[in-house]
Motif scaffolding. Structure first.
Motif, PDB file in Angstrom:
ATOM      1  N   LEU A  54      -5.978   3.994 -16.937  1.00 27.57           N
ATOM      2  CA  LEU A  54      -5.634   4.511 -18.278  1.00 27.57           C
ATOM      3  C   LEU A  54      -6.015   5.977 -18.391  1.00 27.57           C
ATOM      4  CD1 LEU A  54      -6.599   1.588 -20.667  1.00 27.57           C
ATOM      5  CD2 LEU A  54      -4.366   2.691 -20.495  1.00 27.57           C
ATOM      6  N   LEU A 112      -7.198  -4.955 -22.899  1.00 25.97           N
ATOM      7  CA  LEU A 112      -6.614  -3.629 -22.656  1.00 25.97           C
ATOM      8  C   LEU A 112      -5.177  -3.813 -22.207  1.00 25.97           C
ATOM      9  CD1 LEU A 112      -9.207  -1.394 -20.756  1.00 25.97           C
ATOM     10  CD2 LEU A 112      -8.432  -1.193 -23.127  1.00 25.97           C
ATOM     11  N   LEU A 114      -1.860  -2.225 -20.288  1.00 26.13           N
ATOM     12  CA  LEU A 114      -1.479  -1.202 -19.301  1.00 26.13           C
ATOM     13  C   LEU A 114       0.036  -1.042 -19.228  1.00 26.13           C
ATOM     14  CD1 LEU A 114      -3.846  -2.242 -16.345  1.00 26.13           C
ATOM     15  CD2 LEU A 114      -4.218  -0.411 -17.970  1.00 26.13           C
ATOM     16  N   THR A 117       1.082   2.450 -18.544  1.00 24.19           N
ATOM     17  CA  THR A 117       0.150   3.198 -17.708  1.00 24.19           C
ATOM     18  C   THR A 117       0.668   3.302 -16.282  1.00 24.19           C
ATOM     19  OG1 THR A 117      -1.572   2.160 -19.010  1.00 24.19           O
ATOM     20  CG2 THR A 117      -2.278   3.360 -17.069  1.00 24.19           C
ATOM     21  N   THR A 119       0.237   2.945 -12.636  1.00 24.43           N
ATOM     22  CA  THR A 119      -0.657   2.242 -11.716  1.00 24.43           C
ATOM     23  C   THR A 119      -0.051   2.300 -10.326  1.00 24.43           C
ATOM     24  OG1 THR A 119       0.452   0.134 -11.944  1.00 24.43           O
ATOM     25  CG2 THR A 119      -1.295   0.607 -13.531  1.00 24.43           C
ATOM     26  N   GLN A 206      -3.609  -4.780 -12.838  1.00 27.96           N
ATOM     27  CA  GLN A 206      -2.548  -3.774 -12.790  1.00 27.96           C
ATOM     28  C   GLN A 206      -1.181  -4.404 -12.570  1.00 27.96           C
ATOM     29  OE1 GLN A 206      -3.530  -0.422 -10.331  1.00 27.96           O
ATOM     30  NE2 GLN A 206      -5.412  -0.032 -11.458  1.00 27.96           N
TER      31      GLN A 206
END
Lengths: 308, 261
Positions: A54, A112, A114, A117, A119, A206
């Motif tokens: 993140l 959280l 992701l 995000t 990755t 992830q």
């Protein structure tokens, strides 16, 4: 969901969890320590991996997750060696403590996301866009990590340090007589094994684009079940085949689980099934020998005597 | 060489099980000595070894090895200079690891991340041939599959591989059948004399205690009650030892095992 993508997901989850199975191969099979902090270390890897990703460092996130879990392994080992706490208890204590730490790492939340995000998974997906492997990018990443992990473990276990770790699980007295400190080998062994647990958690978080605080619950039992399944399939005691059998066990476990889900088993049954598999695998040989072997004859003889 | 200076040790102090093992116990062993130790069960023979190896730390007193104080040194560090062989053949080796791997741990001389080299393996084979137990043909065999005698011979080789300053043998042939025991003993004698090791050997057999070594110690109740060297030891007999024991202790220590063993 098509059959191909179903199999792909199964393979992906199997490969990712196989990294935890490999960690248990080191700690449980080689070092003879049942590391009950595995659940917490898995979640720790997932949390650290997510937070660092993140923050914009997808590659670093993997190493950070491994390092964090390694530190947790160090603490577990420190408790059971230098502070002389029972190894099971040390694992449980660390596991409990990690719950708070994991929430703190995620910034006072138990969840959280992701989704947007960057990755390692999105990076490779972009990289493979337009090629034949586009669909299988996640499985490829997991496979690469698993192969690297196996190579690392096989090579490490051949070194003097690796052999000393195996000997510590086998006969601590002999290790001491060889002027090696068994505390040191336990600490190194658990740091090493936990790194893979952390990697496993990081990759799971992830790949499924999110982490919650429950991500690692029951992981130790699932991994143990996989390890034992693998041991049943490949019985040969070779330093290369053993880690491979661990991975095989993890994939088979996932496969069985997926099939069970298709047969309308509820998803929440996973952990009960893994518990039952562990019980069968651990108690099976004993039950068989009791029924067929000398122990069984003794029991039968005793009964006969009592009857007479 | 080895100097034990007035050590005292009480286990479980202050509890009902309180047991005094040593009170102001002293012993000095010269370089190259081969000392045999006899005594009844509970005489403190194994405790003496445990004190020397650091399994427990004495409450009082000091232990010196080769002029260096080792009283508080942890066991694994003492192991560099002290080889220790136990009665149980399973104690000295890792059963799930191969002969080669066991030897590499005991005799490998690289760093932590070093891997066994072919040259080293050849050296292992040469050493194993000296044991004359066919071990050199089974380098890749897990030690757990070996017989007790083979394992004990391997343990002996491992314990003496890096030529320790001191070798402790705690009834290391007692669990073996007579023929194998004799073979392992002959090997022990060969290695101890060949490498000129200083050696302490606990035994339950008076005959063995008389036949081997250049000094004999008899222990009882945490004390040395008889200590003979050189000519005096050579001229000593089993009957003499028995008589000595009765005179000093009054009790019959001579169990069947000591006479026959």
């Amino acid at each position: 969901m098509s059959l191909v993508s179903l199999l792909q997901t199964t393979l992906l989850l199997g490969l990712i969890s196989s990294l935890t199975v490999l960690a248990l191969y080191v700690s449980y099979t080689c070092l003879n320590v049942c590391d009950l902090s595995t659940d917490g270390a898995f979640t720790l890897g997932a949390c650290v991996g997510a937070v660092v990703a993140l923050a914009g460092h997808p590659i670093l996130s993997i190493f950070a997750a491994m390092a964090a879990a390694s530190v947790s392994g160090f603490i577990t080992a420190f408790l059971q060696t230098k502070l002389n706490i029972n190894s099971l208890l040390a694992g449980i204590v660390v596991n409990t403590g990690l719950f708070s730490i994991n929430i703190a790492i995620m910034g006072n939340t138990s969840l959280l996301n992701l989704n947007k995000t960057k990755t390692i998974f999105t990076m490779v997906k972009d990289l493979l866009k337009g090629t034949a492997f586009e669909e299988a990018y996640a499985v490829i990443i997991a496979l690469v990590f698993v192969v690297i992990a196996i190579i690392c473990i096989v090579l490490f276990m051949k070194t003097r340090l690796g052999l000393a770790i195996r000997a510590t699980g086998d006969n601590p007295r002999m290790v001491q007589s060889s002027s090696i400190n068994p505390h040191m080998t336990t600490i190194v062994g658990l740091c090493f094994s936990n790194a893979f647990t952390g990697l496993s958690g990081c990759l799971l978080a992830q790949s499924q684009k999110g982490v919650n605080i429950d991500i690692g619950v029951g992981m130790v039992t699932v991994a143990l079940a996989s390890l034992l399944i693998g041991n049943t399939i490949i019985r040969k005691n070779s330093s290369i085949l053993k880690p491979v059998s661990a991975v095989l066990g993890a994939v088979i476990f996932r496969l069985v689980y997926t099939i069970a889900l298709r047969l309308h088993m509820q998803a929440y049954m996973l952990r009960l099934i893994s518990s039952v598999i562990v019980v069968i695998a651990l108690a099976g040989p004993y039950i068989v020998s009791t029924l067929t072997g000398s122990a069984g004859k003794k029991i039968k003889n005793r009964r006969r005597k009592e009857d007479a | 060489m080895l100097k034990i200076d007035t050590i005292s040790k009480i286990f479980d102090k202050g509890s009902l099980n309180e047991k005094e093992i040593f009170k102001d116990f002293s012993l000095e062993v010269k370089e190259g000595d081969f000392v045999t130790i006899i005594g009844s069960n509970g005489a403190g023979k194994s405790s003496l070894f445990n004190a020397i190896f650091g399994t427990f730390i004495p409450d009082e007193g000091h232990i010196y090895l080769d002029g260096e104080e080792i009283t508080d040194v942890p066991s694994h560090k003492r192991a560099r200079n002290i080889g220790y062989l136990f009665q149980d053949p399973r104690s000295g080796t890792a059963p799930n690891m191969t002969i080669e791997e066991n030897l590499f741990l005991a005799g490998g001389d690289g760093g932590w991340l070093s891997v066994n080299q072919k040259k080293k393996t050849e050296e292992f084979v040469e050493k194993l041939k000296l044991l004359d137990m066919d071990l050199e043909k089974n380098l890749k065999k897990p030690v757990g599959l070996l017989s007790g005698g083979q394992r004990q011979a391997l343990s002996l080789l491992m314990a003496t591989y890096s030529k320790p300053k001191l070798l402790l043998l705690d009834e290391h042939t007692a669990a073996l059948d007579p023929k194998t025991a004799e073979k392992v003993l002959a090997l022990t004698d060969k290695i101890v004399n060949g490498d000129k090791l200083t050696c302490l050997m606990i035994t339950h057999s008076m005959e063995m205690a008389l036949n081997y070594g250049n000094r004999l110690i008899m222990m009882n109740d945490g004390k040395i009650i008889y200590d003979a060297e050189g000519e005096e030891k050579k001229n000593q007999t089993i009957d003499g030892l028995l008589k000595l024991f009765r005179d000093k202790d009054g009790a019959m220590m001579a169990s069947d095992r000591m006479l026959l063993g």
